[in-house]
Design a protein around this motif. Structure first.
Motif, PDB file in Angstrom:
ATOM      1  N   GLY A  63       0.817  -1.207   0.000  1.00 22.89           N
ATOM      2  CA  GLY A  63       0.000   0.000   0.000  1.00 22.89           C
ATOM      3  C   GLY A  63       0.850   1.256   0.000  1.00 22.89           C
ATOM      4  N   ALA A  64       1.986   1.218   0.711  1.00 25.07           N
ATOM      5  CA  ALA A  64       2.878   2.376   0.747  1.00 25.07           C
ATOM      6  C   ALA A  64       3.432   2.686  -0.636  1.00 25.07           C
ATOM      7  CB  ALA A  64       4.015   2.124   1.734  1.00 25.07           C
ATOM      8  N   ALA A  65       3.701   1.655  -1.420  1.00 27.40           N
ATOM      9  CA  ALA A  65       4.193   1.867  -2.785  1.00 27.40           C
ATOM     10  C   ALA A  65       3.154   2.615  -3.621  1.00 27.40           C
ATOM     11  CB  ALA A  65       4.531   0.524  -3.433  1.00 27.40           C
ATOM     12  N   THR A  66       1.893   2.265  -3.432  1.00 23.16           N
ATOM     13  CA  THR A  66       0.821   2.974  -4.135  1.00 23.16           C
ATOM     14  C   THR A  66       0.732   4.422  -3.669  1.00 23.16           C
ATOM     15  OG1 THR A  66      -0.455   0.928  -4.396  1.00 23.16           O
ATOM     16  CG2 THR A  66      -1.664   3.000  -4.624  1.00 23.16           C
ATOM     17  N   THR A  67       0.900   4.631  -2.363  1.00 25.66           N
ATOM     18  CA  THR A  67       0.881   5.992  -1.816  1.00 25.66           C
ATOM     19  C   THR A  67       1.988   6.839  -2.429  1.00 25.66           C
ATOM     20  OG1 THR A  67      -0.106   5.315   0.285  1.00 25.66           O
ATOM     21  CG2 THR A  67       1.167   7.355   0.291  1.00 25.66           C
ATOM     22  N   VAL A  68       3.182   6.282  -2.545  1.00 26.72           N
ATOM     23  CA  VAL A  68       4.311   7.014  -3.145  1.00 26.72           C
ATOM     24  C   VAL A  68       4.024   7.339  -4.604  1.00 26.72           C
ATOM     25  CG1 VAL A  68       6.734   6.824  -3.831  1.00 26.72           C
ATOM     26  CG2 VAL A  68       6.024   6.069  -1.555  1.00 26.72           C
ATOM     27  N   GLN A  69       3.466   6.370  -5.335  1.00 25.94           N
ATOM     28  CA  GLN A  69       3.152   6.591  -6.741  1.00 25.94           C
ATOM     29  C   GLN A  69       2.134   7.707  -6.908  1.00 25.94           C
ATOM     30  OE1 GLN A  69       1.153   3.302  -8.622  1.00 25.94           O
ATOM     31  NE2 GLN A  69       1.392   4.134 -10.691  1.00 25.94           N
ATOM     32  N   VAL A  70       1.070   7.667  -6.122  1.00 23.94           N
ATOM     33  CA  VAL A  70       0.027   8.697  -6.218  1.00 23.94           C
ATOM     34  C   VAL A  70       0.587  10.056  -5.814  1.00 23.94           C
ATOM     35  CG1 VAL A  70      -2.165   9.484  -5.239  1.00 23.94           C
ATOM     36  CG2 VAL A  70      -1.865   7.082  -5.852  1.00 23.94           C
ATOM     37  N   THR A  71       1.419  10.082  -4.784  1.00 24.84           N
ATOM     38  CA  THR A  71       2.015  11.348  -4.348  1.00 24.84           C
ATOM     39  C   THR A  71       2.858  11.960  -5.459  1.00 24.84           C
ATOM     40  OG1 THR A  71       2.080  10.629  -2.035  1.00 24.84           O
ATOM     41  CG2 THR A  71       3.540  12.434  -2.657  1.00 24.84           C
ATOM     42  N   ALA A  72       3.701  11.142  -6.092  1.00 21.30           N
ATOM     43  CA  ALA A  72       4.569  11.651  -7.160  1.00 21.30           C
ATOM     44  C   ALA A  72       3.752  12.213  -8.323  1.00 21.30           C
ATOM     45  CB  ALA A  72       5.491  10.539  -7.648  1.00 21.30           C
ATOM     46  N   LEU A  73       2.737  11.491  -8.742  1.00 25.07           N
ATOM     47  CA  LEU A  73       1.909  11.948  -9.865  1.00 25.07           C
ATOM     48  C   LEU A  73       1.134  13.209  -9.496  1.00 25.07           C
ATOM     49  CD1 LEU A  73       0.522   8.512 -11.118  1.00 25.07           C
ATOM     50  CD2 LEU A  73       2.262   9.918 -12.226  1.00 25.07           C
ATOM     51  N   SER A  74       0.613  13.242  -8.285  1.00 25.22           N
ATOM     52  CA  SER A  74      -0.165  14.400  -7.838  1.00 25.22           C
ATOM     53  C   SER A  74       0.707  15.640  -7.708  1.00 25.22           C
ATOM     54  CB  SER A  74      -0.846  14.103  -6.498  1.00 25.22           C
ATOM     55  OG  SER A  74      -1.713  12.996  -6.604  1.00 25.22           O
ATOM     56  N   VAL A  75       1.947  15.467  -7.260  1.00 28.42           N
ATOM     57  CA  VAL A  75       2.869  16.592  -7.141  1.00 28.42           C
ATOM     58  C   VAL A  75       3.137  17.207  -8.517  1.00 28.42           C
ATOM     59  CG1 VAL A  75       5.283  17.199  -6.671  1.00 28.42           C
ATOM     60  CG2 VAL A  75       3.967  15.900  -4.987  1.00 28.42           C
ATOM     61  N   LEU A  76       3.312  16.360  -9.519  1.00 31.23           N
ATOM     62  CA  LEU A  76       3.544  16.873 -10.870  1.00 31.23           C
ATOM     63  C   LEU A  76       2.354  17.705 -11.357  1.00 31.23           C
ATOM     64  CD1 LEU A  76       5.165  13.763 -12.617  1.00 31.23           C
ATOM     65  CD2 LEU A  76       6.307  15.859 -11.852  1.00 31.23           C
ATOM     66  N   VAL A  77       1.148  17.179 -11.135  1.00 29.99           N
ATOM     67  CA  VAL A  77      -0.054  17.913 -11.540  1.00 29.99           C
ATOM     68  C   VAL A  77      -0.184  19.215 -10.750  1.00 29.99           C
ATOM     69  CG1 VAL A  77      -2.585  17.852 -11.629  1.00 29.99           C
ATOM     70  CG2 VAL A  77      -1.266  15.818 -12.244  1.00 29.99           C
ATOM     71  N   ALA A  78       0.001  19.128  -9.443  1.00 26.76           N
ATOM     72  CA  ALA A  78      -0.140  20.313  -8.591  1.00 26.76           C
ATOM     73  C   ALA A  78       0.895  21.376  -8.932  1.00 26.76           C
ATOM     74  CB  ALA A  78      -0.017  19.913  -7.117  1.00 26.76           C
ATOM     75  N   PHE A  79       2.124  20.961  -9.221  1.00 28.91           N
ATOM     76  CA  PHE A  79       3.185  21.906  -9.559  1.00 28.91           C
ATOM     77  C   PHE A  79       2.837  22.662 -10.844  1.00 28.91           C
ATOM     78  CE2 PHE A  79       7.364  23.108 -11.274  1.00 28.91           C
ATOM     79  CZ  PHE A  79       7.916  23.726 -10.173  1.00 28.91           C
ATOM     80  N   PHE A  80       2.402  21.931 -11.853  1.00 27.07           N
ATOM     81  CA  PHE A  80       2.017  22.574 -13.119  1.00 27.07           C
ATOM     82  C   PHE A  80       0.835  23.512 -12.918  1.00 27.07           C
ATOM     83  CE2 PHE A  80      -0.796  22.590 -16.820  1.00 27.07           C
ATOM     84  CZ  PHE A  80       0.045  23.129 -17.782  1.00 27.07           C
ATOM     85  N   VAL A  81      -0.187  23.045 -12.200  1.00 25.60           N
ATOM     86  CA  VAL A  81      -1.385  23.854 -11.970  1.00 25.60           C
ATOM     87  C   VAL A  81      -1.055  25.088 -11.142  1.00 25.60           C
ATOM     88  CG1 VAL A  81      -3.643  23.880 -10.837  1.00 25.60           C
ATOM     89  CG2 VAL A  81      -2.979  21.923 -12.229  1.00 25.60           C
ATOM     90  N   SER A  82      -0.162  24.944 -10.161  1.00 24.37           N
ATOM     91  CA  SER A  82       0.217  26.073  -9.307  1.00 24.37           C
ATOM     92  C   SER A  82       0.768  27.223 -10.132  1.00 24.37           C
ATOM     93  CB  SER A  82       1.265  25.636  -8.278  1.00 24.37           C
ATOM     94  OG  SER A  82       0.734  24.716  -7.363  1.00 24.37           O
ATOM     95  N   PHE A  83       1.670  26.916 -11.034  1.00 31.85           N
ATOM     96  CA  PHE A  83       2.277  27.976 -11.841  1.00 31.85           C
ATOM     97  C   PHE A  83       1.308  28.496 -12.900  1.00 31.85           C
ATOM     98  CE2 PHE A  83       6.123  26.548  -9.851  1.00 31.85           C
ATOM     99  CZ  PHE A  83       6.907  27.692  -9.790  1.00 31.85           C
ATOM    100  N   ALA A  84       0.543  27.599 -13.515  1.00 29.71           N
ATOM    101  CA  ALA A  84      -0.421  28.036 -14.527  1.00 29.71           C
ATOM    102  C   ALA A  84      -1.456  28.978 -13.910  1.00 29.71           C
ATOM    103  CB  ALA A  84      -1.106  26.824 -15.162  1.00 29.71           C
ATOM    104  N   ALA A  85      -2.025  28.579 -12.772  1.00 27.97           N
ATOM    105  CA  ALA A  85      -3.041  29.412 -12.120  1.00 27.97           C
ATOM    106  C   ALA A  85      -2.416  30.637 -11.465  1.00 27.97           C
ATOM    107  CB  ALA A  85      -3.802  28.590 -11.081  1.00 27.97           C
ATOM    108  N   GLY A  86      -1.199  30.474 -10.926  1.00 30.46           N
ATOM    109  CA  GLY A  86      -0.527  31.613 -10.306  1.00 30.46           C
ATOM    110  C   GLY A  86      -0.250  32.719 -11.304  1.00 30.46           C
ATOM    111  N   PHE A  87       0.261  32.355 -12.472  1.00 28.17           N
ATOM    112  CA  PHE A  87       0.486  33.347 -13.531  1.00 28.17           C
ATOM    113  C   PHE A  87      -0.845  33.872 -14.061  1.00 28.17           C
ATOM    114  CE2 PHE A  87       4.737  31.228 -14.161  1.00 28.17           C
ATOM    115  CZ  PHE A  87       5.482  32.331 -13.783  1.00 28.17           C
TER     116      PHE A  87
END
Length: 218
Positions: free
Chosen positions: A16-40
């Motif tokens: 289950g922890a492996a799944t948590t790490v995978q979801v965290t990594a993917l979500s961080v990528l989405v959040a990082f892109f959205v943060s800058f797109a919406a911030g600008f």
């Protein structure tokens, strides 16, 4: 409860922890892109762009992450759109924390002294070059502490994905507990340790990144 029985639970939780790490990594990528797109977008000279991004930010910051996940996973199928649990979870986490991150981006850019922009204009830099070479490097240093906090919060937020049937660490722990509630102390104890072991390296990495980004800056 002997140690051998406790150790037998670890492989199940690690899955289950492996799944948590995978979801965290993917979500961080989405959040990082959205943060800058919406911030600008919040700083755009066009009113319609500012308005759209403001609506997005207010909706996702003003509503529950859990309800957003439920809407994507349980409500969208009623409209003929079915998303796998991991996709629904990544989208919800990315958009939710991206909304908070956009405010970090916006406020950090605004916090850069106006004199920096005026000096860049005096050097005949284009708006894009000013942002890339002068403003954003200084703003990024200010963003890092808040981004670090959001990263840890996002990791902990993945525990909600167990409620949309994703077999993450929390889901696996609760599944173990349904088979033997007498092992509740050991199960949740191991889960606490595993979440800490995932979060602490992220904290150290962000602190290192902050130090590196601050080198040569006053």
């Amino acid at each position: 409860m002997n140690m051998n029985e406790t150790m037998q639970m670890i492989p199940f939780l690690l899955k289950g922890a492996a799944t948590t790490v995978q979801v965290t990594a993917l979500s961080v990528l989405v959040a990082f892109f959205v943060s800058f797109a919406a911030g600008f977008g919040r700083l755009s000279k066009w009113l319609w762009v500012r308005s759209l991004t403001s609506v997005y930010v207010e909706i996702f910051r003003g509503t529950s992450l859990l309800v957003q996940m439920f809407w994507l996973f349980f409500a969208l199928p009623l409209l003929g759109i079915e998303l796998p649990p991991i996709v629904a979870g990544v989208i919800a986490l990315g958009l939710n924390y991206g909304a908070y991150g956009s405010e970090v981006v916006r406020s950090s850019i605004v916090a850069v002294p106006k004199g920096q922009t005026e000096a860049a204009i005096a050097l005949n830099m284009s708006p894009l070059l000013r942002m890339r070479r002068i403003i954003l490097p200084q703003a990024f240093v200010m963003m890092l502490p808040s981004f670090g906090n959001l990263l840890i919060e996002l990791l902990k937020g993945t525990s909600l994905l167990s409620l949309i049937t994703l077999a993450d660490l929390t889901f696996q722990g609760m599944l173990l507990r349904t088979f033997d509630s007498s092992r509740t102390f050991e199960i949740f104890g191991l889960m606490l340790v595993m979440y800490f072991l995932m979060a602490y390296p992220l904290t150290l990495a962000m602190r290192w990144l902050e130090r590196r980004a601050s080198v040569g800056r006053v």
